[in-house]
Structures are given as structure tokens and as C-alpha cells.
Design an enzyme around this catalytic site. Structure first.
Site, PDB file in Angstrom:
ATOM      1  N   LYS A 118     -36.778-111.130  52.293  1.00 45.03           N
ATOM      2  CA  LYS A 118     -35.769-111.477  52.545  1.00 45.03           C
ATOM      3  C   LYS A 118     -36.072-112.929  52.424  1.00 45.03           C
ATOM      4  O   LYS A 118     -35.246-113.756  52.530  1.00 45.03           O
ATOM      5  CB  LYS A 118     -35.174-111.201  53.133  1.00 45.03           C
ATOM      6  CG  LYS A 118     -34.652-110.054  52.931  1.00 45.03           C
ATOM      7  CD  LYS A 118     -34.106-109.479  51.183  1.00 45.03           C
ATOM      8  CE  LYS A 118     -34.485-108.106  51.127  1.00 45.03           C
ATOM      9  NZ  LYS A 118     -34.816-108.093  49.375  1.00 45.03           N
ATOM     10  N   GLU A 202     -28.801-113.916  61.189  1.00 50.08           N
ATOM     11  CA  GLU A 202     -27.885-115.244  60.535  1.00 50.08           C
ATOM     12  C   GLU A 202     -26.292-114.289  60.691  1.00 50.08           C
ATOM     13  O   GLU A 202     -25.568-113.857  61.591  1.00 50.08           O
ATOM     14  CB  GLU A 202     -27.842-114.161  58.975  1.00 50.08           C
ATOM     15  CG  GLU A 202     -28.637-114.445  57.803  1.00 50.08           C
ATOM     16  CD  GLU A 202     -28.394-113.937  56.702  1.00 50.08           C
ATOM     17  OE1 GLU A 202     -27.601-113.295  56.549  1.00 50.08           O
ATOM     18  OE2 GLU A 202     -29.292-114.415  55.790  1.00 50.08           O
ATOM     19  N   HIS A 237     -23.235 -98.931  51.916  1.00 48.46           N
ATOM     20  CA  HIS A 237     -23.589 -99.813  50.889  1.00 48.46           C
ATOM     21  C   HIS A 237     -23.502 -99.132  49.788  1.00 48.46           C
ATOM     22  O   HIS A 237     -24.705 -99.250  48.790  1.00 48.46           O
ATOM     23  CB  HIS A 237     -24.789 -99.875  51.376  1.00 48.46           C
ATOM     24  CG  HIS A 237     -24.974-100.752  52.721  1.00 48.46           C
ATOM     25  ND1 HIS A 237     -24.382-101.788  52.864  1.00 48.46           N
ATOM     26  CD2 HIS A 237     -25.248-100.084  53.853  1.00 48.46           C
ATOM     27  CE1 HIS A 237     -24.604-102.465  54.159  1.00 48.46           C
ATOM     28  NE2 HIS A 237     -24.978-101.438  54.856  1.00 48.46           N
ATOM     29  N   ARG A 294     -34.501-105.946  38.736  1.00 45.50           N
ATOM     30  CA  ARG A 294     -34.585-104.849  38.351  1.00 45.50           C
ATOM     31  C   ARG A 294     -33.057-105.256  37.446  1.00 45.50           C
ATOM     32  O   ARG A 294     -32.923-105.951  37.806  1.00 45.50           O
ATOM     33  CB  ARG A 294     -34.100-103.756  38.833  1.00 45.50           C
ATOM     34  CG  ARG A 294     -33.274-103.257  39.718  1.00 45.50           C
ATOM     35  CD  ARG A 294     -32.715-102.638  41.039  1.00 45.50           C
ATOM     36  NE  ARG A 294     -31.767-102.181  41.123  1.00 45.50           N
ATOM     37  CZ  ARG A 294     -31.414-102.794  42.683  1.00 45.50           C
ATOM     38  NH1 ARG A 294     -32.664-102.902  43.563  1.00 45.50           N
ATOM     39  NH2 ARG A 294     -30.304-102.718  42.934  1.00 45.50           N
TER      40      ARG A 294
END
Ligand code: MV4
Length: 494
Positions: A118, A202, A237, A294
Site C-alpha cells: 500500500k 492515515e 469488509h 484482478r
């Protein structure tokens, strides 16, 4: 330019079937691989050839690179499609496939690796003017320095694992006194889950919408976007309902975010299909989060609104073809909604409800597509993801697509196990959803299992009241219908 003649699909279930269908239309032979739990699976029956690659656990079958490569050699396949999940975002697999002389239907190993980190991804896209959530661009190591940065950013903040993604390894810190404990936890979780303890900070966007852009690049440097998908309705999620287009984007914002998504792809020298994930705050500021390298589960909503077959495009691009269209050739046609049908009980904390599909009758009609890998009488194996099907409805407007989806849910008849269909119906009928005024907290804010039970009781009460008004012989007739397997009063009309 190398035409693919035989494609091995390194996956199972609905996605393996979906890929093979497109391959067959292109005149490409198909090879299935399967575990011992999947001997009777539809992807095995559909393929031209099938190779057993081991015992049921995926760590001994679908995740073993060498077995996939051996199956490809044995059958003389010239290309491998990884689908989603399993080995699809493993750069070592993509590199091995290539090294062994096969075409990998996907991006380069380098792009996969870059987006797997990330922090590296953020650093790469920052040079291309892509908006990022305020935060650190390096792994944090010095606690005092990290706390100082967190104070500058302003609480609440989020600690994320660089090797994480999809919500894994995230920790919210509401205020400074919690910082140290949460950071220790984040680091040790990241170490044990990914073997890499790097974390970064963040600003925490508290109630974001999740909007992702489908992008496509060819091996000649051309990149386009195929518009967005709104995926805010999720629990833990796991996405539940996805739609395209998003009801909050104006044409101007869509253009801006689409350009940012294309820039993300360019920053990674990306080719083939990819998804650029953004969060959007209540003032419609958007920030890049991560890129999935993907084909995604929810790709059919994009296919429905663009009229394109994304798997065919993936194959053409892997063969070395140029993208057959330009950005300005693409337009959005109508609205599409996907509901995911899981073998989970929404009234019981979404506990997996593995069993046999005693009755399995798909909805039908114009604008309805069901992507699944099951037939009536088959069992949902507990070794893998409990997703039974994806149902995708397309119509001219969002309102009509919602109406159609509810009608199709009511027609979808599944007995033998509990599914998430009743929960999807609840969401589609909720004012927050129909008005478009929702975010990633939808389920937490509005859903309680009692609401499903209450709806179910109401249906049963209505039925009882109706029966009470009928003469006895009619009651017997209704009771007979009620007890046939095709009756979906109890299952779906909640
Ligand atoms: C965030 C966030 C809020 N602020 N980052 C979750 C999945 C992973 N891709 C990143 N995620 C988030 N990152 C900041 N700075 C909220 C989430 C998030 C989320 C994002 C997309 C879809 C659903 C979500 C559910 C909870 C949290």
C-alpha cells in the site's frame, strides 16, 4: 500477437464457469482444475478437460502453484486465468506462469507487486496527481514522531498495514492515549498475518462511500476506465450489494475520478483489468485507497452498463491486442445492481449455513442474470467461500433496477439452507438505500436481525389472516401449496 487456443482456469465455482463461457465463445478450449471436494462441480462438467489437483483444502489444491502449472503442461494449455481470490494477486504465481512459457491473463508481476504494497502504491501514484488521504508516506517506526504526525493530521486516525488491504490489519485510534496500544497491536497483527510489520497512518474518514473504478489497459500503453461501481453496502469488509453507476457522482466528478483512476494505472504501467478503489467523503472529496489487480466479483454490473464482456477483453489484451475502443466511445447505459447470495443466516449474525440446495430455482426475465456454480440437489462445500450466486439486474433507471431486483429476489427460491437474499431485500427496500443517501456504515446503522424476523412474522400473520377468511377446502389447498418445495413464502418473502 499470440492467439490463445487452450485456457486453463485456475479457479472454481461461478467465476471459473463465467470465464470458460467467454473462452468457448472465442473458440478457445477450456481446462478445469478441481479439488476432491469439487469432482461433481459445474465448472468441471463444463470444461473440455479437467484435472484433479488434490485434497479439498485450498492450501493443498487451488493454492498450489506447481500443481496448476503441471496441469497446464499435461493438457497443453497455452494460457492461465486466475479468476479472483486464490492465486489471482500473487506476483510469484504470475511470474512463474510466464517463466514456464504460458500467458497469464492479468497484469505484469511487477504491477501486482507494486499494488500489493500500500505504501509503494501510494508513493507511485502521488507523482501522478492522484488525491491521497492525508497521512504518512513512510512506514512508522519512531513512536514519538508518529504521535506528533497523528496530532498534526488530527484524530481519529487509522493505522494500516502496508502489506494489508481489503480492511485487513486496520486499527482506528480515536485519541492520543490509545495510540501506543493500537500501534503495537497493528504491528504485531501485520507481522503475523503478512510477515511484514510495516504500518502507516492515515486520517480516518469516518463515514465514507466506497466507489471503485474499473480500468483496462493494453500492452501498448493505452488505458481507459469503464466507469464506477458503488460498493458501500458491505459488512465486515464483505460486499453485499454493488451497483453501477453510483447515484452520487455527477458527470463532472465521474470524469475527474475516472482520470485519476487512469493515472493510477499509468503510474503502475498497468495492463489488463484492474480496479482502482476510492473513498468519497460527505463533501464528495475523493481519495485513492488501493488498486486490486484482478477481475473482481462485482465486474458484471460494469458489463451490464457498458455492454462489454470483460473476460473476452482480458483475453484479447493478454494476446497482445490493442484496446478496441477509446474513452470517448464508452457510455453508460442504464443501471445495474448485483446482490450476492451467500449461504449465511442473516437472522443469526450471518453464520455460514452450509448444506444442500434442496430447492434451487433461479429468477428469470428480461434484464436478469444469475452467475452461479450450483444446481438443485448440490451441496455448498464448507472448504471455500460460501457464495452461492450473484444475481445482477439491469434496467433503464436506478429505480427500475431496484424494483426488478426485489421482484427477482422474490422469485428466487432456495430451500435447504438460509441465504442472504432476505437481507438484500431489506436493504433494497430501505429509504437510505432508495434515496441514495448511504455510506459504508449502512449495515451497522440500520440493520438488526429482529427487523428480518419482524418482517417474516408479519408475512406469516398476513398469510394466517388470509387463510382465516377462506372456506376449509381452500385452506387445505393453500396448505398443500405451502408445503411443496417450490413455495417461497417462508424463505424469501420477508
Ligand atoms: C479507510 C477508511 C477510512 N479512512 N481509510 C477498508 C478496506 C480497505 N480498502 C480500506 N478501508 C478503509 N480505509 C481511511 N483513511 C475506511 C475504510 C473502510 C471501508 C472502505 C471501503 C469499503 C468499506 C469499508 C468499510 C470500513 C472501512
Amino acid at each position: 500477437m499470440k492467439k490463445i487456443k487452450k485456457l486453463l482456469v485456475a479457479n472454481r465455482g461461478e467465476i471459473a464457469l463465467r470465464i470458460m463461457r467467454s473462452a468457448r465463445e472465442m473458440g478457445i478450449k477450456t481446462v478445469a482444475v478441481y479439488s476432491e471436494a469439487d469432482r461433481q462441480a459445474l465448472h468441471v462438467r463444463f470444461a473440455d478437460e479437467a484435472i484433479c489437483i488434490g485434497p479439498p483444502p485450498s492450501a493443498q489444491s487451488y493454492l498450489v502453484m506447481e500443481k496448476i502449472i503441471a496441469a497446464a503442461k499435461q493438457t497443453g494449455a497455452d494460457a492461465i486465468h486466475p479468476g479472483y481470490g486464490f492465486l489471482s494477486e500473487n506476483e510469484d504465481f504470475a511470474a512463474l506462469v510466464r517463466k514456464e512459457g504460458f500467458i497469464f491473463i492479468g497484469p505484469s508481476p511487477e504491477s501486482i507487486e507494486l499494488m500489493g504494497s500500500k505504501l509503494a502504491a501510494k508513493a507511485a501514484v502521488a507523482k501522478f496527481n492522484v488525491p491521497l488521504v492525508p497521512g504518512t508516506s513512510e512506514p512508522i517506526s519512531d513512536l514519538a514522531k508518529a504521535k506528533k504526525i497523528a496530532t498534526e493530521i488530527g484524530y481519529p486516525i487509522l493505522i494500516k498495514a502496508s502489506a494489508g488491504g481489503g480492511g485487513k490489519g486496520m486499527r482506528i485510534v480515536d485519541a492520543e492515549p490509545d495510540f501506543e496500544t493500537q500501534m503495537d497491536r497493528a504491528v504485531s497483527e501485520a507481522k503475523s498475518a503478512f510477515g511484514d510489520g510495516s504500518v502507516f497512518i492515515e486520517k480516518y474518514v469516518t463515514q465514507p462511500r466506497h466507489i471503485e473504478f474499473q480500468i483496462f489497459g493494453d500492452q501498448h500503453g493505452n488505458v481507459v476506465h469503464l466507469f464506477e461501481r458503488e460498493c458501500s453496502v458491505q459488512r465486515r469488509h464483505q460486499k453485499v450489494i454493488e451497483e453501477a453507476p453510483s447515484s452520487v457522482l455527477t458527470p463532472a466528478l465521474r470524469k475527474k475520478m475516472g482520470e485519476a483512476a487512469v493515472n493510477v494505472a499509468k503510474a503502475a504501467n498497468y495492463y489488463n483489468a484492474g480496479t482502482v478503489e476510492f473513498i468519497v467523503d460527505e463533501n464528495l472529496n475523493f481519495y485513492f485507497l488501493e488498486m486490486n489487480t484482478r477481475l473482481q466479483v462485482e465486474h458484471p454490473v460494469t458489463e451490464e452498463i457498458t455492454g462489454l464482456d470483460l473476460v473476452k477483453l482480458q483475453i484479447l489484451i493478454a494476446e497482445g491486442e490493442k484496446l478496441p475502443f477509446k474513452q470517448e466511445d464508452l457510455k453508460i447505459n442504464g443501471h445495474a445492481i448485483e446482490v450476492r447470495v451467500y449461504a449465511e443466516d442473516p437472522a443469526n449474525n450471518f453464520l455460514p449455513d452450509i448444506g444442500t440446495l434442496k430447492t434451487y430455482i433461479r429468477p428469470q426475465g428480461h434484464g436478469i442474470r444469475v452467475d452461479d456454480g450450483f444446481e438443485q440437489g448440490m451441496a455448498v462445500p464448507f472448504y471455500y467461500d460460501p457464495m452461492i450466486a450473484k444475481m445482477i439486474c439491469h434496467d433503464s433507471t436506478r429505480e427500475r433496477a431496484i424494483t426488478k431486483t426485489i421482484r427477482a429476489i422474490d422469485e428466487y427460491t432456495i430451500t435447504g439452507l438460509e441465504t442472504t437474499l432476505s437481507f438484500c431485500r431489506f436493504v433494497l427496500k430501505h429509504e437510505a438505500f432508495t434515496s441514495g443517501n448511504f455510506d459504508t456504515k449502512f449495515v451497522e446503522k440500520y440493520f438488526k436481525p429482529e427487523l428480518l424476523r419482524a418482517q417474516q412474522d408479519e408475512t406469516e400473520e398476513l398469510l394466517a389472516a388470509l387463510l382465516a377468511t377462506l372456506p376449509t377446502e381452500k385452506v387445505a389447498q393453500v396448505a398443500a401449496i405451502e408445503s411443496t418445495p417450490v413455495s417461497n413464502w417462508k424463505k424469501n418473502r420477508t
